[in-house]
Design a protein around this motif. Sequence first.
Motif, short mmCIF file in Angstrom:
data_model
loop_
_atom_site.label_atom_id
_atom_site.label_comp_id
_atom_site.label_asym_id
_atom_site.label_seq_id
_atom_site.Cartn_x
_atom_site.Cartn_y
_atom_site.Cartn_z
N ARG A 1 5.66 93.45 25.96
CA ARG A 1 7.08 93.73 26.00
C ARG A 1 7.51 94.50 27.41
N TRP A 2 7.92 93.71 28.29
CA TRP A 2 8.14 94.16 29.83
C TRP A 2 9.30 94.99 29.80
N TRP A 3 9.27 96.16 30.51
CA TRP A 3 10.26 97.02 30.91
C TRP A 3 10.95 97.46 29.44
N ALA A 4 10.10 97.93 28.61
CA ALA A 4 10.79 98.33 27.31
C ALA A 4 11.71 99.43 27.56
N HIS A 5 11.15 100.55 28.18
CA HIS A 5 12.07 101.61 28.66
C HIS A 5 12.20 101.69 30.14
N GLY A 6 12.91 100.53 30.61
CA GLY A 6 12.88 100.49 32.34
C GLY A 6 11.94 100.61 33.12
N LYS B 1 17.30 97.12 32.71
CA LYS B 1 16.54 98.29 32.90
C LYS B 1 17.39 99.21 31.50
N GLY B 2 18.32 98.57 30.75
CA GLY B 2 18.94 99.13 29.64
C GLY B 2 18.41 98.68 28.44
N TYR B 3 19.30 98.57 27.40
CA TYR B 3 18.93 97.89 25.94
C TYR B 3 20.14 96.85 25.58
#
Length: 399
Positions: free
Chosen positions: A325-330, A83-85
């Motif tokens: 791009r799965w869950w790029a921004h959580g 969920k983060g980067y």
Amino acid sequence: MKVLSLLLPFALVALLAAAKVGRPEKASHQRTVLSRGFVTEGASIGDVNGDGKLDLVAGPYWYAGPEFKEQNRYYPGEALNPKGYANSSFLSWVMDVNADGKNDILQIAHGPAFHLDIYVQPKEGPAVETWPKHRVVTSFGGESPEMIDITGDGKPEIVGLNKGVWGFYLADWKEPTKPWTFHPVSENTKAGHYTHGLGVGDLNGDKRTDIIWKEGWYECPGNPTAGLWKFHKFQFSPQGGAQMLVYDVDGDGDNDIVTSLWAHGWGMAWFENSAQDGGVALKKHIIMPADAKPGAGGVVFSQHHALAMGDFNADGLTDFVTGKRWWAHGGGDPGADQPAVLYWFELKRSEAHGVEFIPHLVDTDSGVGTQIAVGDLDGDKRTDIGIGNKKGIYLFRTK
């Protein structure tokens, strides 16, 4: 060294709303799961250990080809919450920076700003788990930078943004681990640090490398470092996609462009180029619509945040690969929870149908990050694929 590579049988899966409607499709590549941990949003391919075989670099790890069974570390770093980067790694490249005969690793990292680090391979060799790090660019903008020779000296520059200004960073190759110098090619465009969409290639047929972004393209002059470049306005997309691939799609002798239209949403297209007497005219052709409806081959998915070129079927034509791009921004982006698909798009040309891109399923549970690694890992003349993202680290080889 830790043995982590696991070759998994790939079950055929129906692709629900984010994929092709109809019978399950057979995957075109054999999947190897190298790690399930989230340590990077990109991957690259190169010969790290100098044995003449291509290896895979993903985050703090490199995997030795051709077996890719051993996970080797070159800097500290642990798996993160998806969920983060991945603050340490967004993109990377493998090359011999200091001309000592051993390949080093260059990496775009994030935290809090993008920056470029060079990890120099130690004299003792690649088995050392902490390589010396040199930060050569401290503030970098743009989410799909390109490492390419702009100046014609045979050495690469890195193309991107510096506080709203497009340009490239140059190394002093006598001291390449010292800070790189920025050369602007544009006025201040007010483009933000996280601007999407960038491409490099010769659009007007003058054998020089132009720079392309979502609002148009900058024409490379005879001397690339002699001031600002001429700008040609053309809006490819309002939001901006990912890598803008420059190659001759229709076989007419000039370069066209393939790109996503919104890195965090929907849409993909190729732009047909009519280059005449130094002029460029671009015509848009939809591959996947921007309104979330099925496109080529009945396929639709969102968040095409990375694209790469290759010849995936060894027919001599250049294809491309992309995915979600799965869950790029959580999990907050359009279509975020739909399957993390990966497809390669086969280029076909015919008098009856003109240019067609035929999608071929690679995987339904990996997708892409911000960079896709491509290369022929086994000498069969067909392009293989490396992925590093929030789903883990994967290798896909042609069957």
